[in-house]
Write a protein that holds these residues in place. Structure first.
Motif, short mmCIF file in Angstrom:
data_model
loop_
_atom_site.label_atom_id
_atom_site.label_comp_id
_atom_site.label_asym_id
_atom_site.label_seq_id
_atom_site.Cartn_x
_atom_site.Cartn_y
_atom_site.Cartn_z
N UNK A 250 0.83 -1.21 0.00
CA UNK A 250 0.00 0.00 0.00
C UNK A 250 0.86 1.26 0.00
N UNK A 251 1.98 1.20 0.70
CA UNK A 251 2.90 2.34 0.73
C UNK A 251 3.53 2.57 -0.64
N UNK A 252 3.84 1.48 -1.34
CA UNK A 252 4.37 1.62 -2.70
C UNK A 252 3.34 2.22 -3.64
N UNK A 253 2.07 1.87 -3.44
CA UNK A 253 1.01 2.34 -4.33
C UNK A 253 0.39 3.65 -3.86
N UNK A 254 0.90 4.26 -2.81
CA UNK A 254 0.26 5.46 -2.27
C UNK A 254 0.23 6.65 -3.23
N UNK A 255 1.23 6.87 -4.12
CA UNK A 255 1.04 7.98 -5.08
C UNK A 255 -0.16 7.76 -6.01
N UNK A 256 -0.37 6.51 -6.43
CA UNK A 256 -1.53 6.23 -7.28
C UNK A 256 -2.83 6.35 -6.47
N UNK A 257 -2.79 5.95 -5.20
CA UNK A 257 -3.97 6.09 -4.35
C UNK A 257 -4.28 7.58 -4.14
N UNK A 258 -3.24 8.39 -3.94
CA UNK A 258 -3.43 9.85 -3.81
C UNK A 258 -4.06 10.43 -5.07
N UNK A 259 -3.57 9.99 -6.21
CA UNK A 259 -4.10 10.50 -7.47
C UNK A 259 -5.56 10.11 -7.65
N UNK A 260 -5.91 8.86 -7.30
CA UNK A 260 -7.31 8.44 -7.40
C UNK A 260 -8.20 9.23 -6.44
N UNK A 261 -7.72 9.46 -5.22
CA UNK A 261 -8.52 10.19 -4.25
C UNK A 261 -8.76 11.63 -4.65
N UNK A 262 -7.74 12.29 -5.19
CA UNK A 262 -7.91 13.69 -5.59
C UNK A 262 -8.67 13.83 -6.91
N UNK A 263 -8.57 12.84 -7.79
CA UNK A 263 -9.32 12.91 -9.04
C UNK A 263 -10.79 12.56 -8.84
N UNK A 264 -11.11 11.95 -7.70
CA UNK A 264 -12.49 11.55 -7.44
C UNK A 264 -13.42 12.75 -7.38
N UNK A 265 -12.98 13.83 -6.76
CA UNK A 265 -13.87 14.99 -6.61
C UNK A 265 -14.13 15.68 -7.95
N UNK A 266 -13.11 15.76 -8.79
CA UNK A 266 -13.36 16.38 -10.10
C UNK A 266 -14.28 15.50 -10.94
N UNK A 267 -14.19 14.18 -10.77
CA UNK A 267 -15.10 13.29 -11.49
C UNK A 267 -16.53 13.46 -10.99
N UNK A 268 -16.72 13.60 -9.70
CA UNK A 268 -18.06 13.81 -9.14
C UNK A 268 -18.63 15.14 -9.63
N UNK A 269 -17.79 16.18 -9.67
CA UNK A 269 -18.25 17.49 -10.15
C UNK A 269 -18.69 17.38 -11.62
N UNK B 163 -19.77 14.58 -13.14
CA UNK B 163 -20.97 13.75 -13.21
C UNK B 163 -22.21 14.52 -12.77
N UNK B 164 -22.06 15.41 -11.79
CA UNK B 164 -23.19 16.22 -11.34
C UNK B 164 -23.50 17.36 -12.30
N UNK B 165 -22.64 17.59 -13.28
CA UNK B 165 -22.78 18.64 -14.29
C UNK B 165 -22.92 20.01 -13.64
N UNK B 166 -22.06 20.27 -12.67
CA UNK B 166 -22.03 21.58 -12.03
C UNK B 166 -21.39 22.56 -13.01
N UNK B 167 -21.98 23.73 -13.22
CA UNK B 167 -21.43 24.67 -14.20
C UNK B 167 -20.07 25.21 -13.77
N UNK B 168 -19.33 25.71 -14.76
CA UNK B 168 -18.00 26.26 -14.48
C UNK B 168 -18.07 27.62 -13.80
N UNK B 169 -19.12 28.37 -14.09
CA UNK B 169 -19.25 29.72 -13.52
C UNK B 169 -20.68 29.92 -13.03
#
Length: 186
Positions: free
Chosen positions: A97-116, A118-124
């Motif tokens: 898990x420690x070896x894969x933590x950069x990929x886990x960090x990337x998945x965790x931080x990309x999750x919120x932009x994916x949710x945004x 999917x919810x089709x929240x406008x840019x402005x």
């Protein structure tokens, strides 16, 4: 005459508040839709921070393994120790898990932009002031629209700030996950 001057001033001030609200809410929406690549491009020390956290995570994992192994070796002297098979197995699993933590960090931080997305929240955010036709000929209705608009903006701003606060906590916990993986062996 005085009522028209007061109405014009109140509508002008409300227009300024609307423009400020649009700016701040658009900026907060931009922050909440950022992903790992955005963080790396806008925070240039992000790679160094992650490398330091990985090194500290490895130090914690190995140090904890050595300490727990020494403690179980001293179990004949009255110390309570863990089973060495479980200790080494847990350390082995958390090292992956420690070896894969950069990929886990990337998945965790990309999750919120994916949710945004999917919810089709406008840019402005675009808000317009109600025109005179929507007041229905009532003379003081503009004041009610201004007061209700400010209340709605304040409550929505509180909600967006709470979302941004939770996103920040998620980002900090995601970036510092190597420390958690380092302590997982105990």
């Amino acid at each position: 005459m005085l009522e028209l001057i007061f109405q014009g001033f109140a509508e002008w001030a409300y227009g300024l508040v609307l423009e400020c609200w649009e700016y701040f809410s658009t900026a907060l929406l931009d922050i909440m839709s950022m992903d790992y690549a955005y963080m790396k491009s806008h925070v240039p020390v992000m790679d160094e921070i992650i490398q330091v956290l990985m090194a500290v995570g490895w130090a914690l994992l190995i140090g904890n393994l050595v300490f727990q192994a020494l403690k179980s070796m001293m179990s004949g002297l009255g110390f309570e120790g863990e089973d060495p098979k479980l200790l080494f197995t847990r350390s082995f699993v958390f090292s992956f898990l420690l070896l894969a933590s950069p990929q886990i960090c990337e998945l965790g931080l990309n999750m919120t932009s994916t949710v945004i997305e999917l919810l089709q929240i406008p840019d402005a955010v675009d808000i317009t002031f109600a025109d005179e036709a929507s007041f229905g000929g009532l003379t003081g209705s503009w004041l009610l629209v201004v007061i209700c608009g400010i209340i709605v903006m304040f409550q929505t701003f509180k909600l967006i700030m709470e979302m941004a606060e939770r996103y920040f906590i998620l980002a900090v916990l995601t970036i510092t996950s190597p420390l958690a993986f380092g302590m997982g062996g105990s």
